[in-house]
Design an enzyme around this catalytic site. Structure first.
Site, PDB file in Angstrom:
ATOM      1  N   PRO A  55      -7.123  -5.416  -6.045  1.00  0.00           N
ATOM      2  CA  PRO A  55      -8.014  -5.986  -7.062  1.00  0.00           C
ATOM      3  C   PRO A  55      -8.282  -7.482  -6.990  1.00  0.00           C
ATOM      4  O   PRO A  55      -7.895  -8.250  -7.869  1.00  0.00           O
ATOM      5  CB  PRO A  55      -7.287  -5.625  -8.355  1.00  0.00           C
ATOM      6  CG  PRO A  55      -5.846  -5.643  -7.969  1.00  0.00           C
ATOM      7  CD  PRO A  55      -5.802  -5.084  -6.582  1.00  0.00           C
ATOM      8  N   CYS A  56      -9.041  -7.932  -6.008  1.00  0.00           N
ATOM      9  CA  CYS A  56      -9.437  -9.342  -5.944  1.00  0.00           C
ATOM     10  C   CYS A  56     -10.401  -9.697  -7.070  1.00  0.00           C
ATOM     11  O   CYS A  56     -10.558 -10.875  -7.407  1.00  0.00           O
ATOM     12  CB  CYS A  56     -10.027  -9.681  -4.572  1.00  0.00           C
ATOM     13  SG  CYS A  56     -11.406  -8.646  -4.079  1.00  0.00           S
TER      14      CYS A  56
END
Length: 196
Positions: free
Chosen positions: A166-167
């Site tokens: 999850p950037c």
């Protein structure tokens, strides 16, 4: 007689059957290094690619799926095939995530497309929980290099597995979203999905 064989082979059901057989035979003979498929999502079509070790790449349409596949062929292996079955689990988990029934992904990943500091950042991103956000500065400090805020942004921008790793949960210190590989609208959609 030859024209009839080609005409019969052009039948969609026959082509589908032949493709499934090719996929099966390539997998069985261990000649399929990268399997891929695309899935529809609320953030547009996503390209999913996996090696036998795990999910290698998730790409947005804005990245140009054909270009992504060409880069994978050049850097990993040219033995690539549209072989959806290897990615069925991830596709199902993405559906659950977008339906708000899943908060983490439980699939093996192949991180060979990232190394060094970028890999350290990518591995840290997995610890940012669903619905949480961290600033680029906080991530830099967490990975032991508080002055590397821009390098953290670059690492996030080169995350080979957006959504799965999850950037999108990394934001600017003022709370604004910042840049994202899938575009500003995709990042906003993911953040709003998790916030609701």
């Amino acid at each position: 007689m030859t024209a009839n064989i080609f005409h019969e082979a052009a039948d969609p059901a026959t082509l589908d059957r032949l493709h499934r057989r090719l996929e099966h035979d390539a997998e069985t003979a261990q000649l399929l290094d990268i399997a891929y498929r695309t899935v529809d999502s609320p953030v547009g079509p996503l390209l999913l690619a996996a090696t036998p070790a795990g999910v290698l790449r998730v790409a947005y349409a804005i990245e140009d799926h054909d270009a992504v596949l060409a880069r994978l062929a050049a850097t990993v292996s040219p033995r690539i095939l549209n072989a959806p079955r290897r990615l069925d689990t991830l596709a199902a988990q993405l559906d659950e995530y977008f339906a708000k029934r899943r908060t983490t992904f439980d699939v093996p990943v192949d991180l060979r497309l990232t190394d060094g500091f970028r890999r350290t950042v990518i591995e840290h991103l997995r610890a940012i929980g669903y619905g949480r956000r961290e600033s680029y500065a906080a991530v830099a400090a967490a990975v032991g290099n508080p002055r590397a805020v821009r390098a953290v942004g670059t690492a996030c921008g080169h995350n080979p597995l957006p959504v799965v790793i999850p950037c999108h949960r990394v934001v600017r210190s003022d709370g604004s979203a910042g840049q994202y590989v899938g575009g500003a609208q995709a990042k906003s959609t993911l953040l709003n999905l998790e916030a609701a």
